[in-house]
Design a protein around this motif. Structure first.
Motif, PDB file in Angstrom:
ATOM      1  N   ARG A  63      49.274  96.487  68.864  1.00  0.00           N
ATOM      2  CA  ARG A  63      47.997  95.762  68.821  1.00  0.00           C
ATOM      3  C   ARG A  63      47.521  95.583  67.375  1.00  0.00           C
ATOM      4  O   ARG A  63      46.989  94.524  67.015  1.00  0.00           O
ATOM      5  CB  ARG A  63      46.952  96.522  69.633  1.00  0.00           C
ATOM      6  CG  ARG A  63      45.610  95.806  69.707  1.00  0.00           C
ATOM      7  CD  ARG A  63      44.571  96.658  70.421  1.00  0.00           C
ATOM      8  NE  ARG A  63      43.286  95.985  70.474  1.00  0.00           N
ATOM      9  CZ  ARG A  63      42.165  96.528  70.931  1.00  0.00           C
ATOM     10  NH1 ARG A  63      42.184  97.781  71.381  1.00  0.00           N
ATOM     11  NH2 ARG A  63      41.035  95.848  70.930  1.00  0.00           N
ATOM     12  N   PRO A  66      51.029  92.992  65.329  1.00  0.00           N
ATOM     13  CA  PRO A  66      51.800  92.217  66.304  1.00  0.00           C
ATOM     14  C   PRO A  66      53.214  91.873  65.836  1.00  0.00           C
ATOM     15  O   PRO A  66      54.105  91.651  66.667  1.00  0.00           O
ATOM     16  CB  PRO A  66      50.957  90.945  66.487  1.00  0.00           C
ATOM     17  CG  PRO A  66      49.573  91.359  66.104  1.00  0.00           C
ATOM     18  CD  PRO A  66      49.744  92.356  65.007  1.00  0.00           C
ATOM     19  N   TYR A  93      45.869  94.021  75.856  1.00  0.00           N
ATOM     20  CA  TYR A  93      45.655  93.688  74.446  1.00  0.00           C
ATOM     21  C   TYR A  93      46.937  93.187  73.766  1.00  0.00           C
ATOM     22  O   TYR A  93      46.861  92.562  72.714  1.00  0.00           O
ATOM     23  CB  TYR A  93      45.119  94.903  73.693  1.00  0.00           C
ATOM     24  CG  TYR A  93      43.746  95.340  74.141  1.00  0.00           C
ATOM     25  CD1 TYR A  93      42.626  94.560  73.881  1.00  0.00           C
ATOM     26  CD2 TYR A  93      43.564  96.531  74.838  1.00  0.00           C
ATOM     27  CE1 TYR A  93      41.362  94.950  74.295  1.00  0.00           C
ATOM     28  CE2 TYR A  93      42.302  96.939  75.258  1.00  0.00           C
ATOM     29  CZ  TYR A  93      41.210  96.137  74.985  1.00  0.00           C
ATOM     30  OH  TYR A  93      39.959  96.530  75.400  1.00  0.00           O
ATOM     31  N   VAL A  94      48.088  93.490  74.336  1.00  0.00           N
ATOM     32  CA  VAL A  94      49.350  93.054  73.720  1.00  0.00           C
ATOM     33  C   VAL A  94      50.067  92.015  74.570  1.00  0.00           C
ATOM     34  O   VAL A  94      51.228  91.699  74.324  1.00  0.00           O
ATOM     35  CB  VAL A  94      50.274  94.272  73.442  1.00  0.00           C
ATOM     36  CG1 VAL A  94      49.639  95.200  72.421  1.00  0.00           C
ATOM     37  CG2 VAL A  94      50.597  95.021  74.723  1.00  0.00           C
TER      38      VAL A  94
END
Length: 333
Positions: A63, A66, A93-94
């Motif tokens: 996160r 990236p 979130y990813v």
């Protein structure tokens, strides 16, 4: 693409090295971790991690950066062989980073392995893997290992797959233990049978099995099967204070009464029951008889369905206590 049942079991032991990736998700972290370990070992071999062909990326790190995943996928290793970019504990979130990596993956890149907790069908990562033509998604659910999974674990340990009663004992043990504990028990059995040419027996399994499996739950099961209704409330209160939940109690009761039913249906004179309470279970089964046991299993099945019902509002432990009292009164007739 989605893999289910036997397809998933076969793929875990022999994954395809030319696939884009694999998503393993489920609510039980231990079950997910065991499958992830199996896949990684099959993909890169025992020396893969030492040869730096495995890159671990916690979701929290991904996160923040990236680019870590794409760098791991495209990196060229010093050693030949398949490579794996492993994203651990993925979350929403990813999602975008993982989907981007799937879209930009090319032949020769490291395979993407992602683990996650329970993912809803609407999860973007789950949908991306399930719809990808060259990637797989596997859901790991809280079900006991299947016979096929037990046989695969035995073969991986170098043991010959037993037949008949011994396999039934192993299946019962797999239902009674957590997946990690069952795996440790298989490893113990492997050491116990080292250089022993004799086939695996039920006595061998009993010698290696934990001396106490859910002993506290066994206490309440014995009270119910012995038809001691007046003792159910105090014992349940103690278990509830220790954090035992209603579903575990119901599952344990179903397992216990199935064992009793197995005894009364046995025609060999040697019922396939193991453990420290073997003689007591056999005596209980003979007192109950097949008709009462079948009625008890119906009561427990109805209670289990009620506990898992989405519209259930009654206190779960109260439902189990009521079912146990009904069973004890049934056994006393």
């Amino acid at each position: 693409m989605k893999l289910n049942g036997g397809q998933a079991t076969g793929y875990f032991s022999k994954p395809e090295t030319d696939k884009t990736g694999l998503l393993i998700y489920g609510s039980d972290p231990m079950r997910v971790a065991l499958k992830r370990q199996e896949v990684i070992a099959a993909l890169i071999g025992p020396q893969g991690e030492e040869e730096m062909r495995l890159t671990r990326i916690p979701a929290g790190d991904l996160r923040k950066e990236p680019a870590l995943l794409m760098d791991a996928i495209k990196a060229i290793g010093f050693f030949p062989g398949p490579r794996v970019a492993f994203v651990e504990d993925a979350n929403s979130y990813v999602d975008a980073t993982i989907i981007d990596a799937l879209d930009n993956w090319q032949s020769g890149d490291a395979q993407i392995l992602v683990t996650a907790g329970a993912l809803k069908p609407t999860s973007k990562t789950r949908k991306a893997f399930e719809s990808h033509r060259n990637a797989y998604a596997v859901g790991i659910y809280d079900n006991p290992p299947t016979r096929q999974e037990i046989e695969a674990a035995l073969q991986a340990s170098g043991l010959q797959v037993p037949q008949g009663d011994v396999m039934a004992v192993l299946s019962d043990l797999a239902q009674a233990l957590d997946p990690g504990d069952f795996r440790q028990t298989l490893e113990k059995i492997t050491l116990y049978k080292w250089n022993d040419p004799e086939p695996l027996s039920a006595d061998d399994v009993a010698a290696c099995a934990p001396t106490s499996t859910e002993a506290d739950i066994d206490d309440i099961l014995m009270v119910v099967a012995d038809a001691k209704a007046d003792q159910i409330g105090p014992v349940l209160a103690k278990l509830q204070a220790q954090g035992v939940n209603a579903v575990s109690l119901c599952i344990g009761a179903m397992r216990h009464f199935r064992s009793m039913h197995k005894v009364v249906c046995d025609t060999t004179g040697r019922p396939n029951i193991w453990g420290p309470n073997k003689d007591r279970i056999i005596a209980q089964a003979r007192r109950w008889g097949p008709f009462k046991l079948e009625t008890a299993l119906t009561v427990l099945t109805d209670t289990d369905l009620q506990l898992r019902s989405a519209g259930q509002n009654a206190p779960a432990m109260a439902l189990v206590e009521r079912a146990f009292i009904r069973l004890a009164m049934l056994g006393a007739r």
